[in-house]
Design a protein around this motif. Structure first.
Motif, short mmCIF file in Angstrom:
data_model
loop_
_atom_site.label_atom_id
_atom_site.label_comp_id
_atom_site.label_asym_id
_atom_site.label_seq_id
_atom_site.Cartn_x
_atom_site.Cartn_y
_atom_site.Cartn_z
N PHE B 27 3.89 -2.52 -54.90
CA PHE B 27 5.01 -3.02 -55.71
C PHE B 27 5.36 -4.43 -55.24
O PHE B 27 6.45 -4.67 -54.74
CB PHE B 27 6.21 -2.10 -55.58
N ASN B 30 7.83 -10.01 -57.76
CA ASN B 30 9.04 -10.73 -57.38
C ASN B 30 10.20 -10.17 -58.20
O ASN B 30 10.14 -10.17 -59.43
CB ASN B 30 8.84 -12.22 -57.67
N PRO B 31 11.24 -9.69 -57.54
CA PRO B 31 12.34 -9.06 -58.29
C PRO B 31 12.93 -9.96 -59.38
O PRO B 31 13.57 -9.47 -60.30
CB PRO B 31 13.38 -8.76 -57.22
N SER B 33 11.10 -11.84 -61.39
CA SER B 33 10.17 -12.01 -62.52
C SER B 33 10.61 -11.19 -63.71
O SER B 33 11.18 -10.11 -63.56
CB SER B 33 8.75 -11.59 -62.11
N LEU B 34 10.30 -11.70 -64.91
CA LEU B 34 10.75 -11.03 -66.12
C LEU B 34 9.93 -9.79 -66.44
O LEU B 34 10.40 -8.87 -67.07
CB LEU B 34 10.65 -12.00 -67.30
N HIS B 35 8.67 -9.77 -66.03
CA HIS B 35 7.78 -8.69 -66.46
C HIS B 35 8.01 -7.40 -65.68
O HIS B 35 8.83 -7.35 -64.76
CB HIS B 35 6.32 -9.13 -66.32
N GLY B 38 8.10 -7.18 -61.92
CA GLY B 38 9.36 -7.70 -61.40
C GLY B 38 10.47 -6.66 -61.52
O GLY B 38 11.25 -6.46 -60.59
N VAL B 39 10.49 -5.99 -62.67
CA VAL B 39 11.53 -4.97 -62.90
C VAL B 39 11.42 -3.87 -61.85
O VAL B 39 12.41 -3.42 -61.28
CB VAL B 39 11.40 -4.38 -64.32
N GLN B 40 10.16 -3.48 -61.58
CA GLN B 40 9.91 -2.42 -60.61
C GLN B 40 10.42 -2.83 -59.21
O GLN B 40 11.09 -2.05 -58.53
CB GLN B 40 8.40 -2.23 -60.52
N GLU B 42 12.63 -5.04 -58.57
CA GLU B 42 14.08 -5.14 -58.59
C GLU B 42 14.73 -3.75 -58.46
O GLU B 42 15.74 -3.58 -57.78
CB GLU B 42 14.53 -5.80 -59.90
N LYS B 43 14.11 -2.76 -59.12
CA LYS B 43 14.63 -1.40 -59.03
C LYS B 43 14.59 -0.91 -57.59
O LYS B 43 15.52 -0.26 -57.11
CB LYS B 43 13.77 -0.46 -59.88
N LEU B 44 13.46 -1.20 -56.93
CA LEU B 44 13.33 -0.78 -55.52
C LEU B 44 14.41 -1.43 -54.67
O LEU B 44 15.04 -0.78 -53.83
CB LEU B 44 11.95 -1.18 -54.99
#
Lengths: 401, 380
Positions: B27, B30-31, B33-35, B38-40, B42-44
């Motif tokens: 994973f 980069n938190p 990033s839009l894609h 990145g979402v993953q 950010e969730k972490l």
């Protein structure tokens, strides 16, 4: 002496006559959901009040959870004592002692439902007031404006004593007023609209319009996070995600730009109404706020609302934006709402939408294309998620944490 | 190997390292990033933050990830001093703070701030009366560590917090780096505004830590850039480190009931047996000290030499703190406590983890006794 129970007073429910039992049951359910993290507690619901027996769980944490539940007017941590004067004296003294700081005043408010009890109200005042005065040096009585108000309630089965009266969230228990659909955009207003409606006892399901690739996964995440917040109130909530890309593209091709917003809103309402029928809900809630944007003028509402005669609830209609923001912050949705991701309303926004659209014109423009089948398709392809509050969500990354 | 230097750093939990490796390799987005990647990420990061917050009984929005204790202390002190300098330029700290607190303050002094060092009693404990007496009209920050890293004394954080609740303009920073998993932090009850923690002190990885910033408290950032961490700490987030930290914190707090009990038993044994050794004085106070630190001096024994003697037997402990031992200066804490120079010079620190046991303690006691006897013979 430690508090062993929390006394919950119902407020408005008590006035609901024959429906009272239904209301109390709903409230009991809300309490059970909110207190799930405290497995040892017991809930006892009675006609006029509810007790949460603490059984060793953290009283302050329980009170914090109870304060958010709709249908509770006020609550008091309390202790139960047998009808024994010496035991009662000891309990009264230790309760007042635990709150007393130097220079404070107190009074006793007795309530004697059990008229067979040996002491009458002035006897209770005298006996326990005297005991407290004799054992806490410096404490004074002030019957008008006391710092500590010790309530002693004499009921048939036992005596209850409490000193604090904590204000609850008010309102009605969730689910006691039926179900409605909330149009949840991701902005600041719609979660607040949902919150207010839930406060009046309405169970809600949310509908969100999703237009990939014009809107990103993140905007969907944002709506899910908002739904999680609202789900805390009832334990869970359904979220319907409507695929909206094709319709928005078609609108862009078919409808003059300054009317595209009006048409978009009409279709959103139609789709929501279709989902409402399937889900057997009775109303649609929006975050509309009079005059805030072009779609929220009276003229726009008149043109948009025409597609359905289902009641549209607009709890924020007359509020000021600052007041809405204040509530959003209180219910913890503000920080989620201001995350900067496009939603389906912002991406296709025309440069100068009509603030006074004409109903006849919009109907005329829509008549050139078969939008009905597109709308049916969107309803059929709607994805329905059951959202639970964060704490209960099982995580895809669980082993990492 | 007997590792008794857990205040310097701890051995990371295998589970924390596993999380770090998995997040780093699978994973890696980069938190920001839009894609989806990145979402993953950010969730972490969000989940790590939520977990750390709930374990510390605060809100997720009050946890800011940093590179560790030193950065958290610098950010708390300089960040608040710079932003609030117009309210006042007086700062208070104890005389036994970690160098990252002391150094931050000294740097601010050069920029025109005034600083007051609080004395300690002979147990190494700050007195609330001294805090009160040091407060001036222009005081904006008080910084007192929760557990001293050299002798383990627990500071009266609750009482200082109570005092400071009468001064709404003064921020209260607590360096809790040595406290996590050993004494309850009680950030809310103690009216703490800012508090630093560091993952590698509780079996997480180095390079990760966090600063608690109470809701409503504002700071200036030290690092400018992409405005990560709500603009307070720019720089691409160390997602893997944050996840490993959340896991290490969960495991530490989960193990704490049994761990603390064992730790106290080991410490008591060490204390009782070591104090019988000729010429050995225990510097750690008996009451109100953290369960993992035991500091003692051996008259006439050069600390560094004994450390190396023990190392040959696979026993690892330290002279004073890891941060000051390289400088070969006597411990600031011991001097502040009024320990004579020669004893401060020959000070040792044992610091335990939940995993250390009484067997290990017995071996260490014997080794110290023998080592000291031998060295005295050679050196005198």
């Amino acid at each position: 002496m430690n508090y062993d129970r929390i006394l919950i007073r119902y407020g408005e429910i008590s006035t609901k006559g024959r429906n009272r039992k239904k209301f109390v049951d709903k409230l009991r359910k809300s309490v059970r959901i909110a207190l799930a993290p405290f497995p040892k507690i017991k809930i006892r619901a009675e006609r006029d009040r509810m007790y949460v027996l603490v059984n060793g769980e953290n009283v302050q944490e329980i009170i914090k959870s109870l304060k958010n539940i709709f249908g509770i007017q006020s609550l008091s941590p309390a202790i139960r004592v047998e009808k024994d004067i010496e035991q009662m004296k000891e309990a009264a003294l230790s309760l007042v002692k635990s709150l007393y700081t130097e220079g404070q005043t107190f009074k006793i408010s007795p309530k004697r439902s059990d008229k067979s009890f040996g002491l009458d109200t002035s006897g209770i005042n005298h006996t326990f007031g005297g005991h407290i005065l004799g054992n806490i040096p410096g404490i004074k009585v002030d019957v008008k404006n006391p710092d500590i108000n010790l309530k002693i309630e004499v009921l048939a089965e036992a005596i209850y004593m409490s000193c604090e009266n904590i204000l609850g969230a008010g309102g009605l228990p969730v689910g006691s007023s039926g179900k409605a659909m909330l149009m949840l955009s991701g902005g600041i207003d719609s979660p607040v609209a949902g919150y207010f409606t839930m406060k009046r006892g309405v169970e809600i399901e949310a509908v969100h319009f999703f237009s990939p690739p014009y809107t990103s996964e993140r905007s969907k995440e944002k709506v899910i996070d908002l739904a999680k917040k609202l789900a805390e109130i009832f334990g869970s909530m359904k979220l319907h995600i409507v695929p909206f890309t094709t319709i928005q593209q078609t609108i862009k091709e078919q409808i003059p730009e300054n009317y595209s917003m009006t048409t978009t809103r009409r279709f959103m309402l139609r789709i929501t109404d279709e989902i409402r029928k399937k889900q057997e809900a009775l109303a649609i809630i929006t975050g509309d706020n009079l005059g805030q944007v072009a779609s929220q003028t009276l003229e726009s509402m008149y043109a948009i609302n025409e597609v359905t005669n289902t009641p549209i609830l607009r709890p924020l209609l007359t509020m000021d934006k600052n007041d809405i923001i204040k509530i959003a912050k209180e219910i913890d949705t503000y920080d989620i709402s201001i995350r900067p991701f496009e939603d389906c309303c912002t991406i296709f926004v025309p440069s100068s939408p009509k603030t006074k659209p004409k109903r006849e014109k919009v109907m005329h423009y829509e008549s050139f294309h078969d939008f009905d089948s597109l709308i049916q398709e969107a309803v059929q392809n709607t994805e329905t998620l059951t959202i639970r509050p964060d704490s209960k969500q099982s995580s895809e990354f669980e082993d990492l944490f | 190997m007997i590792y008794f230097d857990n205040s310097a750093t701890t051995k990371p939990y295998k589970e924390a390292v596993d999380s770090f490796v998995k997040v780093s390799s699978e994973f890696f987005g980069n938190p920001s990033s839009l894609h989806g990647l990145g979402v993953q990420a950010e969730k972490l990061l969000t989940q790590a933050r939520t977990q750390v917050a709930s374990l510390l009984a605060v809100k997720p929005t009050e946890i800011y990830f940093t590179s560790g204790g030193t950065e958290s202390n610098n950010l708390a002190i300089k960040g608040s001093a710079i932003l609030h300098k117009n309210k006042g330029k007086h700062l208070i700290l104890s005389s036994i703070e970690h160098p990252s607190v002391r150094g931050s303050m000294e740097q601010l002094k050069k920029l025109g701030f005034e600083i007051t060092y609080l004395p300690t009693d002979h147990h190494g404990r700050v007195k609330v009366e001294d805090v009160k007496a040091s407060i001036q009209k222009n005081t904006i920050l008080v910084s007192v560590m929760q557990v001293n890293n050299e002798v383990g004394t627990i500071q009266p954080i609750k009482e200082i917090g109570e005092l400071l609740s009468q001064y709404p303009n003064i921020l209260f920073h607590v360096d809790a780096v040595q406290a996590v998993g050993k004494v309850p932090l009680n950030l809310m009850e103690n009216r703490v505004d800012l508090s630093s923690i560091s993952a590698h002190k509780f079996h997480g990885l180095k390079g990760t830590g966090s600063l608690f910033i109470r809701e409503g408290v504002r700071l200036d950032p030290l690092l400018s850039g992409g405005n990560q961490e709500w603009k307070i700490r720019s720089g691409t987030e160390n997602v893997a480190g944050a996840v490993a930290m959340a896991k290490a914190l969960r495991m530490t707090i989960g193990n704490s009931d049994l761990g603390l009990e064992r730790m106290s038993r080991v410490k008591t044994l060490l204390r009782e047996e070591l104090s019988r050794i000729d010429g050995l004085t225990i510097n750690t106070p008996l009451e109100n000290s953290a369960p993992h630190i035991l500091n003692f001096s051996i008259r006439g024994v050069k600390a560094e030499v004994l450390i190396h003697t023990l190392e040959q037997k696979g026993i690892y402990l330290s002279t004073t703190s890891a941060c000051s031992s390289k400088k070969q200066l006597p411990s600031q804490t011991l001097l502040a406590m009024g320990v004579p120079d020669d004893l401060a010079d020959s000070a040792f620190r044992i610091s335990l983890s939940y995993d250390n046991n009484e067997d290990e303690a017995q071996k260490v006691i014997v080794a110290i006794e023998e080592g000291a006897k031998q060295l005295r013979k050679v050196m005198n």
